[in-house]
Design an enzyme around this catalytic site. Structure first.
Site, mmCIF file in Angstrom:
data_model
loop_
_atom_site.group_PDB
_atom_site.id
_atom_site.type_symbol
_atom_site.label_atom_id
_atom_site.label_comp_id
_atom_site.label_asym_id
_atom_site.label_seq_id
_atom_site.Cartn_x
_atom_site.Cartn_y
_atom_site.Cartn_z
ATOM 1 N N TRP A 267 0.860 -1.207 0.000
ATOM 2 C CA TRP A 267 0.000 0.000 0.000
ATOM 3 C C TRP A 267 0.879 1.234 0.000
ATOM 4 C CZ3 TRP A 267 -4.719 -1.733 -0.923
ATOM 5 C CH2 TRP A 267 -5.732 -0.775 -1.093
ATOM 6 N N ASP A 268 0.272 2.401 -0.074
ATOM 7 C CA ASP A 268 1.147 3.577 -0.166
ATOM 8 C C ASP A 268 1.824 3.914 1.169
ATOM 9 O OD1 ASP A 268 -1.187 4.661 0.876
ATOM 10 O OD2 ASP A 268 -1.431 6.190 -0.685
ATOM 11 N N TRP A 269 1.484 3.174 2.236
ATOM 12 C CA TRP A 269 2.201 3.321 3.509
ATOM 13 C C TRP A 269 2.741 1.979 4.003
ATOM 14 C CZ3 TRP A 269 -0.985 -0.109 5.602
ATOM 15 C CH2 TRP A 269 -2.326 -0.096 5.168
ATOM 16 N N ASN B 147 -13.966 0.964 0.828
ATOM 17 C CA ASN B 147 -13.197 2.200 0.859
ATOM 18 C C ASN B 147 -12.927 2.690 -0.565
ATOM 19 O OD1 ASN B 147 -11.151 4.217 2.076
ATOM 20 N ND2 ASN B 147 -9.945 3.132 0.532
ATOM 21 N N GLU B 148 -13.526 3.788 -0.910
ATOM 22 C CA GLU B 148 -13.224 4.550 -2.134
ATOM 23 C C GLU B 148 -13.532 3.860 -3.448
ATOM 24 O OE1 GLU B 148 -9.241 6.130 -1.896
ATOM 25 O OE2 GLU B 148 -9.797 7.539 -0.324
ATOM 26 N N GLU C 263 -11.448 11.373 5.731
ATOM 27 C CA GLU C 263 -10.016 11.137 5.484
ATOM 28 C C GLU C 263 -9.384 12.423 4.997
ATOM 29 O OE1 GLU C 263 -8.574 8.224 2.764
ATOM 30 O OE2 GLU C 263 -9.708 6.595 3.660
HETATM 31 C C1 BMA Z 1 -6.786 7.083 1.134
HETATM 32 C C2 BMA Z 1 -6.942 5.771 1.825
HETATM 33 C C3 BMA Z 1 -5.814 4.871 1.580
HETATM 34 C C4 BMA Z 1 -4.524 5.591 1.354
HETATM 35 C C5 BMA Z 1 -4.585 7.023 1.759
HETATM 36 C C6 BMA Z 1 -3.345 7.785 1.499
HETATM 37 O O1 BMA Z 1 -7.615 7.517 0.240
HETATM 38 O O2 BMA Z 1 -8.171 5.216 1.615
HETATM 39 O O3 BMA Z 1 -6.108 4.046 0.504
HETATM 40 O O4 BMA Z 1 -3.510 4.926 1.960
HETATM 41 O O5 BMA Z 1 -5.594 7.622 1.071
HETATM 42 O O6 BMA Z 1 -3.060 7.857 0.141
#
Ligand code: BMA
Length: 866
Positions: A197-199, A454-455, A551
């Site tokens: 994932w991005d983290w 999610n998204e 978020e």
């Molecule tokens: C969002 C989350 C994650 C992601 C974060 C940072 O939209 O739902 O998918 O890690 O952004 O990019």
């Protein structure tokens, strides 16, 4: 004579109880199993629950999984086939039934008992149960052999993808490469972030990750009990219990008791039935409130099956709390609809963070770590976490603790940032997953909603493919979330709020159930996720004014202590190979540098490893403070913003990320200390308009009117107080109000402040943490270089140290760290010249007090000056 007669009666009663008691007997099969790979080049003892990766690490066959590039070096593990084996004995009683239960297997496996395949699994989120009566050894002393073969998840996903009739858009090649990840995650029901994932890293865990047990029973066993509630009025609830028995009970009863003293009880007689529904009305229970709004009254619900001779057949219990959760979507002041929660009639501003798994190796998620996370959340004045859809459904412990402390949970089903297949097999797999998870979790009062994903609604136009074929993927989307998942939620957990996705615009109509389509980022409806890395994060005009920001965020680096655990000296440079390897967010480092340079001077000193880390944390704290206070100020405005959950509370390894808590020991980054302040229930928050009017807001999240005395001080950089004013303020319940306005230019001029670079304003009060108005960014100022001394270090008790700080000049963003894990009473604060600050530090582990002083590091902004 009398005594021996008594003994005889007692003995007989004892045996009567033993032999008549027919309740199921549970044999725990977790423990040490034997683990081998398919060509037997590895054979080792391995703990169950556990993963292949952590078992290889504990046997020193591989090194630290988190060290340097090992996330990639050890990927081969997930491409092998692994066998977990154990033996157990069981006295077989003919006529009894035997059930084998796996709480979770990760992921693609084949289960063999005494050499015979009894089941295959393909979903980490399902509970797997098998009737093994016909496969157990009949001879009590003869051991049974249980084997779980786990196949490579990535190959399974690839194969499913290849078989699928058309492409299903998900992470493209560039993303997978940036994450050093794996492809095709949407084709397998495994935690989506295991693929990178991005983290996070892509550990591709291979595991029997939760408990394994053998259950022996002879009569009606409770297979599952779904416990839900519906709020009729705030003092009247309907408790709905759906009991599913393993075998039909011909003649007997099911009894539901609520409360330790059986405050409410209901018995139904059962004839020839497996599915029993019991509804009962509960009048005037003590209510469960979210933290900050009342106490958390919990009741035990016991469900007992008895035969007609009153003999218990099976019994289970769950803990519940009564509360009314409503999603209020009323016409909003500025058009559109509001989107906020009322709990027990109180409108609640949701404050908190988004939650990702505490550890990607689930077996390492101990109760202590859950407690530390939840305590940290509560300590930071949060009332909610959102369990994000790319991770896991947590173990019961997590929700039990959340229930008991009053932490609300928004809960995504586990789908994230992708399109998903909709073939029959996949849908039925998902159906079973949703049934298992709702059955397991629906009694938890902390869970306020279910969200489809999610998204993924947003992702309907993320990629060229879904842009080219919008209808194709829209139809698939509807099939999965609206036609498959939603009806299950409606049927099983009807009182729980269902949100199609996060973010979403909510629904146009409940009956028929129709979404309010269009961009889910519409600020007039539902929740939004907002990220803008290029804009100045301290300029509020760049933020949206949504109903609920579920978020938002910016990245920072983990502490040097965390990096020291997993890297070499050569890695500890801002542009090192390791840092680039772990920065999974495209241009992330550059964005941090840009953001920092907008507000601070960035010379050679600022780019030094520890100073840079410090600056990323200062910057991150200021960004989140600016953005969160912006949302909070708007609760009573025409925007009616009622929630701020930042991305992300925690994280899964040491890397640049959005988190406020580090993976390493759950330590708080500077942001978490800031969160404690900016989420304070009562907050003074100043904001300047483009026409130089400073509006001082008082934000009161509590349902009671609040009065406070605010001291407003105009201070120059030599620490001289140029003006001090007392404001007696009063703010209504659940409100944000302007309590003072002034023209900055005039106020400065009138009070002897040369210009905007000369002064700042500090607001202190009884109930709000001290807050500041910084008229200029810090790179425009000529700041002194303070000396901060530490004195009076005392051990208050075994876990608490007290000490005094003093600064000879104004010091900005004073940050304290120690090698020991624990938390400071305050951190990242401002000190004025001569100011003495007495602080406590609470240890989370044993520590050597005599070394505390040596291990205490104090840094302030001047460390970054050239
Ligand atoms: C969002 C989350 C994650 C992601 C974060 C940072 O939209 O739902 O998918 O890690 O952004 O990019």
């Amino acid at each position: 004579m009398l005594n021996s007669f008594r003994l005889f009666v007692l003995f007989s009663l004892f045996f009567l109880v033993i032999f008549c008691s027919t309740t199921p007997v549970v044999q725990d099969l977790s423990g040490v199993w034997t683990l081998t790979n398919v060509n037997r080049s590895f054979s080792l003892d391995a703990k169950v629950p556990g993963s292949v990766q952590t078992s290889l690490e504990s046997e020193a066959i591989i090194g630290n999984i988190y060290y340097r590039f090992n996330d990639v070096n050890y990927r081969w593990i997930s491409y092998d086939t692994w066998s977990y084996k154990t033996t157990f004995t069981k006295q077989f009683e003919s006529g009894n039934k035997y059930l084998l239960e796996f709480e979770s297997i990760d992921t693609i496996s084949e289960i063999k008992l005494n050499g015979i395949t009894i089941g295959k699994t393909n979903n980490q989120f399902r509970i797997w149960r098998y009737d093994v009566t016909n496969y157990l050894s009949r001879e009590g002393t003869w051991p049974n052999t249980l084997e779980v073969l786990i196949y490579p998840a990535a190959l399974y996903a690839k194969n499913e993808c290849e078989k699928y009739p058309y492409p299903v858009p998900g992470d493209p090649k560039s993303t997978v490469e940036l994450y050093s990840g794996e492809y095709n995650r949407q084709f397998i029901r495994k935690a989506q972030c295991h693929f990178g994932w991005d983290w996070g890293l892509a550990p591709m865990t291979v595991a029997i990750n939760r408990g394994v047990r053998l259950i022996e029973y002879s009569t009606a066993r409770i297979n599952s009990a779904l416990v839900t509630q519906s709020c009729i009025t705030q003092s009247t609830y309907e408790l709905m219990v759906k009991v599913s028995l393993d075998s039909a009970i011909s003649d007997g009863k099911v009894i539901v008791d609520v409360g330790e003293q059986r405050e409410w009880t209901k018995t139904v007689t059962v004839t020839n039935s497996k599915e029993i529904e019991i509804n009962m009305i509960i009048e005037e229970p003590n209510l469960w409130y979210p933290i900050g709004f009342g106490t958390q009254e919990l009741y035990k619900v016991t469900i007992r099956v008895e035969n007609n001779d009153d003999q218990a057949q099976d019994e289970i219990s769950k803990q519940i709390g009564f509360r009314c959760v409503e999603l209020i979507e009323d016409p909003a002041k500025n058009g559109g609809l509001t989107f906020y929660l009322k709990v027990n009639g109180i409108p609640i501003f949701l404050k908190g963070s988004n939650f990702v798994p505490l550890d990607l190796f689930e077996e390492r998620i101990t109760k202590e770590r859950i407690m530390r996370f939840i305590n940290s959340t509560i300590d930071a004045n949060m009332n909610m976490v959102r369990i994000w859809g790319g991770g896991i459904y947590m173990t019961d412990e997590f929700y039990d603790i959340a229930d008991s402390v009053g932490l609300m949970i928004m809960h995504d089903f586990q789908f994230a940032c992708s399109m998903y297949p909709i073939n029959k097999e996949f849908l039925s797999n998902v159906e079973n997953e949703i049934i298992d998870q709702i059955t397991r979790l629906s009694h938890h009062c902390s869970i306020v909603n279910w969200a489809g994903n999610n998204e993924n609604e947003g992702a309907l136009d993320w990629w060229p493919l879904d842009q080219q074929h919008p209808r194709l993927y829209l139809v698939d989307y509807v099939k999965l979330y609206l036609d498959t998942i939603y009806p299950l939620v409606k049927k099983m957990d009807p009182d729980r709020i269902f949100m199609p996705s996060s973010p979403s615009n909510g629904v146009l109509s409940q009956e028929p159930y129709v979404l309010r389509w269009g961009t889910p980022y519409n600020q007039s409806f539902g929740d939004v996720h907002f990220y803008d890395y290029n804009a100045d994060c301290m300029d509020v005009s760049t933020f949206p004014s949504p109903r609920f920001a579920s978020e938002y965020g910016y990245q920072s680096f983990d502490s040097t202590y965390a990096w020291d655990q997993i890297s070499l000296a050569e890695d500890q440079k801002v542009d090192s190979e390791l840092v680039n390897h772990r920065e999974h967010h495209g241009s992330g480092i550059l964005q941090m540098i840009e953001q920092i340079s907008t507000h601070f001077n960035v010379g050679d000193n600022a780019m030094k490893w520890d100073n840079f880390i410090y600056l990323t944390q200062v910057q991150q704290s200021l960004c989140y403070q600016t953005e969160t206070e912006h949302y909070r100020r708007q609760r009573s405005s025409e925007y009616q913003t009622m929630g701020a959950l930042y991305w992300q509370g925690n994280t899964v390894w040491t890397a640049p990320s959005w988190s406020s808590i580090e993976f390493h020991q759950g330590r708080w980054k500077m942001l978490h200390y800031y969160a404690k302040n900016f989420f304070s229930d009562f907050l003074i928050s100043p904001i300047e308009s483009p026409t130089n009017t400073l509006s001082v807001y008082a934000i009161n999240d509590s349902p009671l009117k609040k009065g406070d005395q605010v001291t407003m001080k105009l201070i120059n950089w030599e620490s001289t107080v140029l003006n001090s004013q007392e404001l007696a303020i009063e703010v209504g319940p659940s409100q944000s109000a302007v309590v003072e306005t002034l023209n900055v230019t005039e106020y400065f001029g009138e009070n002897g402040c040369r210009d905007r670079t000369d002064c700042f304003i500090a607001f202190s009060s009884n109930y709000s943490p001290t807050n500041y108005f910084w008229p200029e960014y810090f790179n425009k100022l000529s700041l002194p270089t303070p000396k901060i001394s530490v004195s009076n270090i005392k051990l208050l008790d075994q876990n608490t140290v007290e000490f005094t700080l003093q600064s000879d000049q104004i010091a900005l963003f004073v940050f304290l760290q120690t090698t020991y894990s624990g938390k400071f009473q305050d951190n990242g604060f401002v000190m004025l010249k001569g100011e003495e600050k007495v602080l406590e530090w609470h240890a989370w582990e044993d520590f050597d007090f005599s070394k505390f002083e040596l291990n205490l590091k104090v840094k302030d902004l001047s460390a970054t000056f050239d």
